[in-house]
Structures are given as C-alpha cells and as structure tokens.
Design a protein around this motif. Structure first.
Motif, PDB file in Angstrom:
ATOM      1  N   PRO A  72       0.796  -1.242   0.000  1.00 36.19           N
ATOM      2  CA  PRO A  72       0.000   0.000   0.000  1.00 36.19           C
ATOM      3  C   PRO A  72       0.826   1.288   0.000  1.00 36.19           C
ATOM      4  O   PRO A  72       0.333   2.341  -0.399  1.00 36.19           O
ATOM      5  CB  PRO A  72      -0.818  -0.108   1.292  1.00 36.19           C
ATOM      6  N   SER A  73       2.095   1.200   0.393  1.00 36.29           N
ATOM      7  CA  SER A  73       2.936   2.405   0.418  1.00 36.29           C
ATOM      8  C   SER A  73       3.523   2.747  -0.945  1.00 36.29           C
ATOM      9  O   SER A  73       4.182   3.772  -1.099  1.00 36.29           O
ATOM     10  CB  SER A  73       4.069   2.229   1.436  1.00 36.29           C
ATOM     11  N   ILE A  74       3.277   1.900  -1.920  1.00 39.39           N
ATOM     12  CA  ILE A  74       3.829   2.116  -3.262  1.00 39.39           C
ATOM     13  C   ILE A  74       2.722   2.652  -4.159  1.00 39.39           C
ATOM     14  O   ILE A  74       1.656   2.057  -4.270  1.00 39.39           O
ATOM     15  CB  ILE A  74       4.422   0.810  -3.821  1.00 39.39           C
ATOM     16  N   HIS A  77       3.282  -4.594  -8.308  1.00 46.10           N
ATOM     17  CA  HIS A  77       3.190  -4.175  -6.908  1.00 46.10           C
ATOM     18  C   HIS A  77       4.094  -5.032  -6.025  1.00 46.10           C
ATOM     19  O   HIS A  77       4.822  -4.518  -5.167  1.00 46.10           O
ATOM     20  CB  HIS A  77       1.743  -4.248  -6.415  1.00 46.10           C
ATOM     21  N   PHE A  78       4.052  -6.345  -6.223  1.00 46.98           N
ATOM     22  CA  PHE A  78       4.901  -7.236  -5.432  1.00 46.98           C
ATOM     23  C   PHE A  78       6.385  -7.010  -5.731  1.00 46.98           C
ATOM     24  O   PHE A  78       7.212  -7.022  -4.811  1.00 46.98           O
ATOM     25  CB  PHE A  78       4.526  -8.704  -5.666  1.00 46.98           C
ATOM     26  N   LEU A  79       6.732  -6.807  -6.994  1.00 43.73           N
ATOM     27  CA  LEU A  79       8.129  -6.567  -7.330  1.00 43.73           C
ATOM     28  C   LEU A  79       8.629  -5.265  -6.705  1.00 43.73           C
ATOM     29  O   LEU A  79       9.729  -5.225  -6.133  1.00 43.73           O
ATOM     30  CB  LEU A  79       8.315  -6.536  -8.853  1.00 43.73           C
ATOM     31  N   ALA A  80       7.847  -4.221  -6.805  1.00 44.17           N
ATOM     32  CA  ALA A  80       8.242  -2.936  -6.223  1.00 44.17           C
ATOM     33  C   ALA A  80       8.372  -3.047  -4.704  1.00 44.17           C
ATOM     34  O   ALA A  80       9.338  -2.539  -4.119  1.00 44.17           O
ATOM     35  CB  ALA A  80       7.238  -1.853  -6.603  1.00 44.17           C
ATOM     36  N   ALA A  81       7.440  -3.717  -4.065  1.00 44.74           N
ATOM     37  CA  ALA A  81       7.491  -3.887  -2.606  1.00 44.74           C
ATOM     38  C   ALA A  81       8.703  -4.721  -2.205  1.00 44.74           C
ATOM     39  O   ALA A  81       9.380  -4.406  -1.219  1.00 44.74           O
ATOM     40  CB  ALA A  81       6.203  -4.527  -2.100  1.00 44.74           C
ATOM     41  N   PRO A 134       7.889   6.804  -7.603  1.00 41.33           N
ATOM     42  CA  PRO A 134       8.642   7.566  -6.598  1.00 41.33           C
ATOM     43  C   PRO A 134       9.136   6.659  -5.467  1.00 41.33           C
ATOM     44  O   PRO A 134       8.437   5.756  -5.014  1.00 41.33           O
ATOM     45  CB  PRO A 134       7.614   8.569  -6.054  1.00 41.33           C
ATOM     46  N   GLY A 135      10.367   6.916  -5.027  1.00 43.09           N
ATOM     47  CA  GLY A 135      10.929   6.200  -3.891  1.00 43.09           C
ATOM     48  C   GLY A 135      11.456   4.810  -4.196  1.00 43.09           C
ATOM     49  O   GLY A 135      11.893   4.105  -3.293  1.00 43.09           O
TER      50      GLY A 135
END
Length: 131
Positions: free
Chosen positions: A87-89, A99-103, A123-124
C-alpha cells in the motif's frame, strides 16, 4: 550491488539477451553483483507458458532451476513485510505482479532492473532502466 530482476529482464537475460542494454548486460555478468528474483516472476512465467504466450524447454520447473543456477540468483521471498509494503507504493494501475516486485525491492533494499516505464517512474523506488 543488489539487483532485483523484473520478469522480462530475467527472461531476456537467458532467452533474448539482445533485448538487454549493454549496461544491464554488464551488471548481470559481474559476479560481484547480487541478482535477486521474486517468486512472482516465476508465477508470471508459468502463466505465460500456460497461455501459450511463451515457451521454455524442457519444462518450466527445469528451466527455472537451470536459470537460477546459471545466473546465481537469490530468491526474494514473499513475506508479510513485502505484502504490508504494497500500500505504500503508488503505482497507477492494478498489475499485482508489479506491486509485489516494487514492494520486494523496497523491503530488501534492492535496485529493480526493468524496462517498464511505470516502474521506472515510481517515486521512492531504486531502479535501473534497461535503455
């Protein structure tokens, strides 16, 4: 350095290396670097093969095992921490794999190697573009 390979980068590294930029090719070949892979990428490969959109020989489990050994890949485990980081991405679409890869990249402090413009603009997130 520690790098998380996006699914297409992982597949291209073994099957279509001409799709990789020279910079990414050098990073993958440098034994000083750690190359990480999420089980989500294996899941994506299995789905692509089941839908007949992609093919590996002799079969998915054997090909994955061989690829992991050849590239000296470290598994980026799917943990509760990874799931809770999603959720922070701020990704503008519902692609769960991204989403899973970024997390995973955030939680394990990895640089994500990708050609995906959405991930490159997140971002981030530490990213290495395949350009």
């Amino acid at each position: 350095m520690k790098y998380l390979l996006d699914t297409h980068i992982w597949l291209w590294s073994s099957l279509q290396p001409d799709h990789l930029s020279s910079r990414v090719s050098k990073i993958l070949a440098d034994h000083e670097n750690e190359l990480w892979l999420s089980p989500i990428s294996v899941w994506e490969l299995a789905l692509l093969c089941r839908k007949k959109r992609f093919q590996v020989r002799p079969d998915v489990p054997t090909w994955v095992s061989d690829s992991i050994a050849q590239l000296r890949i470290i598994e980026a485990p799917l943990t509760l921490e990874v799931a809770l980081a999603i959720p922070s991405i701020n990704l503008p679409h519902g692609d769960l794999a991204n989403h899973f890869l970024a997390a995973s990249a955030k939680v394990f402090d990895l640089t994500l190697v990708t050609a995906d413009e959405t991930l490159l603009a997140t971002p981030g997130l530490k990213v290495l573009p395949n350009r």
